[in-house]
Design a protein around this motif. Structure first.
Motif, PDB file in Angstrom:
ATOM      1  N   LEU A  17       0.830  -1.209   0.000  1.00  0.00           N
ATOM      2  CA  LEU A  17       0.000   0.000   0.000  1.00  0.00           C
ATOM      3  C   LEU A  17       0.865   1.261   0.000  1.00  0.00           C
ATOM      4  O   LEU A  17       0.575   2.230  -0.692  1.00  0.00           O
ATOM      5  CB  LEU A  17      -0.943   0.007   1.205  1.00  0.00           C
ATOM      6  N   LYS A  18       1.933   1.215   0.785  1.00  0.00           N
ATOM      7  CA  LYS A  18       2.807   2.387   0.895  1.00  0.00           C
ATOM      8  C   LYS A  18       3.481   2.705  -0.441  1.00  0.00           C
ATOM      9  O   LYS A  18       3.548   3.868  -0.836  1.00  0.00           O
ATOM     10  CB  LYS A  18       3.864   2.173   1.977  1.00  0.00           C
ATOM     11  N   SER A  19       3.964   1.679  -1.150  1.00  0.00           N
ATOM     12  CA  SER A  19       4.662   1.946  -2.409  1.00  0.00           C
ATOM     13  C   SER A  19       3.725   2.585  -3.434  1.00  0.00           C
ATOM     14  O   SER A  19       4.106   3.538  -4.114  1.00  0.00           O
ATOM     15  CB  SER A  19       5.304   0.677  -2.962  1.00  0.00           C
ATOM     16  N   VAL A  20       2.492   2.106  -3.538  1.00  0.00           N
ATOM     17  CA  VAL A  20       1.534   2.696  -4.470  1.00  0.00           C
ATOM     18  C   VAL A  20       1.213   4.129  -4.054  1.00  0.00           C
ATOM     19  O   VAL A  20       1.194   5.046  -4.881  1.00  0.00           O
ATOM     20  CB  VAL A  20       0.240   1.849  -4.550  1.00  0.00           C
ATOM     21  N   PHE A  21       0.993   4.344  -2.778  1.00  0.00           N
ATOM     22  CA  PHE A  21       0.656   5.678  -2.262  1.00  0.00           C
ATOM     23  C   PHE A  21       1.783   6.675  -2.540  1.00  0.00           C
ATOM     24  O   PHE A  21       1.541   7.782  -3.012  1.00  0.00           O
ATOM     25  CB  PHE A  21       0.364   5.594  -0.755  1.00  0.00           C
ATOM     26  N   LEU A  22       3.030   6.277  -2.274  1.00  0.00           N
ATOM     27  CA  LEU A  22       4.161   7.179  -2.483  1.00  0.00           C
ATOM     28  C   LEU A  22       4.415   7.448  -3.967  1.00  0.00           C
ATOM     29  O   LEU A  22       4.727   8.581  -4.343  1.00  0.00           O
ATOM     30  CB  LEU A  22       5.423   6.614  -1.822  1.00  0.00           C
ATOM     31  N   LEU A  23       4.278   6.422  -4.789  1.00  0.00           N
ATOM     32  CA  LEU A  23       4.455   6.648  -6.222  1.00  0.00           C
ATOM     33  C   LEU A  23       3.405   7.620  -6.758  1.00  0.00           C
ATOM     34  O   LEU A  23       3.706   8.454  -7.614  1.00  0.00           O
ATOM     35  CB  LEU A  23       4.403   5.326  -6.985  1.00  0.00           C
ATOM     36  N   LYS A  24       2.203   7.535  -6.225  1.00  0.00           N
ATOM     37  CA  LYS A  24       1.131   8.425  -6.686  1.00  0.00           C
ATOM     38  C   LYS A  24       1.309   9.849  -6.152  1.00  0.00           C
ATOM     39  O   LYS A  24       1.308  10.810  -6.907  1.00  0.00           O
ATOM     40  CB  LYS A  24      -0.228   7.860  -6.235  1.00  0.00           C
TER      41      LYS A  24
END
Length: 166
Positions: free
Chosen positions: A117-124
């Motif tokens: 979840l964190k990787s998707v959130f940060l990339l966005k």
């Protein structure tokens, strides 16, 4: 592994540099410089296909592009409409401290998220990538990106409400 990273991420990194600099040639130069730094730090990359690696590469190119942007801005003639001391007069210590506290609290909440979840959130939100780009980087569908973003925002909202109530 370096060649693989280059082929997989060169367009993404160039796009990030171009988004900041708005100059094709500078974006190419910055992307090249970023790959030189990647080569020097290749030992830090475990899995070339992970979201963590993509975020690492985008962070390198983003930081270089921002530095270059500021260099370019300094080399341009000064705009007398907005002087440095004019901005200093508007400095608000309370607001600065409040913003710093909010950032620290947000970072703490982000650390609680699962890696997926964190990787998707940060990339966005930290790297300004589109759902399609995130899906490519992480090797998932755009729908999965949307679902993970929804779940991340929901958890962060719940945790933020819990923190603010205590």
């Amino acid at each position: 592994m370096f060649e693989y990273l280059y082929e997989k991420y060169k367009r993404l990194m160039w796009h990030k540099a171009y988004t900041i600099l708005k100059d094709r040639a500078l974006a190419e130069d910055i992307t090249s410089e970023a790959f030189i730094r990647v080569l020097r730090n290749l030992h830090k990359i475990d899995d070339p296909d992970s979201g963590k690696t993509a975020a690492f590469l985008v962070t390198i190119v983003r930081n270089l592009a921002i530095t270059q942007y500021h260099r370019e801005k300094k080399s341009q003639p000064a705009d007398f409409g907005e002087r440095e001391y004019d901005r200093a007069d508007n400095f608000d210590m309370e607001e600065t401290v409040a913003v710093k506290d909010e950032a620290e609290r947000a970072a703490g909440l982000l650390d609680r998220l699962s890696e997926e979840l964190k990787s998707v959130f940060l990339l966005k939100y930290a790297h300004d990538l589109q759902h399609k780009e995130i899906a490519q980087i992480l090797g998932i569908t755009e729908n999965n990106v949307t679902v993970r973003l929804f779940r991340a925002k929901k958890k962060l909202t719940e945790w933020a409400k819990g923190v603010s109530q205590s």
